[in-house]
Design a protein around this motif. Structure first.
Motif, short mmCIF file in Angstrom:
data_model
loop_
_atom_site.label_atom_id
_atom_site.label_comp_id
_atom_site.label_asym_id
_atom_site.label_seq_id
_atom_site.Cartn_x
_atom_site.Cartn_y
_atom_site.Cartn_z
N ARG A 60 0.85 -1.19 0.00
CA ARG A 60 0.00 0.00 0.00
C ARG A 60 0.89 1.25 0.00
O ARG A 60 1.82 1.35 0.79
N TYR A 61 0.57 2.17 -0.88
CA TYR A 61 1.28 3.45 -0.94
C TYR A 61 0.31 4.55 -0.55
O TYR A 61 -0.77 4.68 -1.12
N ASP A 62 0.70 5.37 0.42
CA ASP A 62 -0.16 6.46 0.86
C ASP A 62 -0.16 7.61 -0.14
O ASP A 62 -1.15 8.30 -0.30
N ALA A 63 0.94 7.82 -0.83
CA ALA A 63 1.05 8.91 -1.81
C ALA A 63 1.65 8.36 -3.09
O ALA A 63 2.83 8.57 -3.38
N PRO A 64 0.87 7.65 -3.91
CA PRO A 64 1.43 6.98 -5.08
C PRO A 64 1.98 7.91 -6.15
O PRO A 64 2.78 7.49 -6.98
N THR A 65 1.59 9.18 -6.13
CA THR A 65 2.09 10.11 -7.16
C THR A 65 3.35 10.84 -6.73
O THR A 65 3.95 11.55 -7.52
#
Length: 77
Positions: A60-65
């Motif tokens: 899981r990525y909290d800030a994928p950008t």
């Protein structure tokens, strides 16, 4: 780990390979001059079985950008 067999030996061993695939579920990669050209895997009626095996495997990525690893780049310092 999948088994690998050259295509020149496939005809001689195909029945044993199919029995092994059915029993273990481990696929076989067929090669031609050392390069993979085909793969034999066990047939699955329900394609969701493949997806079930991937469940909970994605990080899981909290800030994928947002860029990652900025502290690893010497040129940015």
């Amino acid at each position: 780990m999948e088994n690998v067999i050259p295509k020149t030996k496939l005809k001689v061993h195909v029945l044993n390979l199919l029995k092994e695939i059915e029993k273990t579920g481990i696929g076989v990669i067929i090669t031609d001059k050392g390069k993979p050209v085909a793969k034999i895997i066990r047939y699955a009626e329900d394609s969701s079985d493949i997806l079930k095996s991937l469940r909970n495997s994605v990080i899981r990525y909290d800030a994928p950008t947002m860029p990652v690893g900025l502290e690893d780049w010497d040129a940015l310092k």
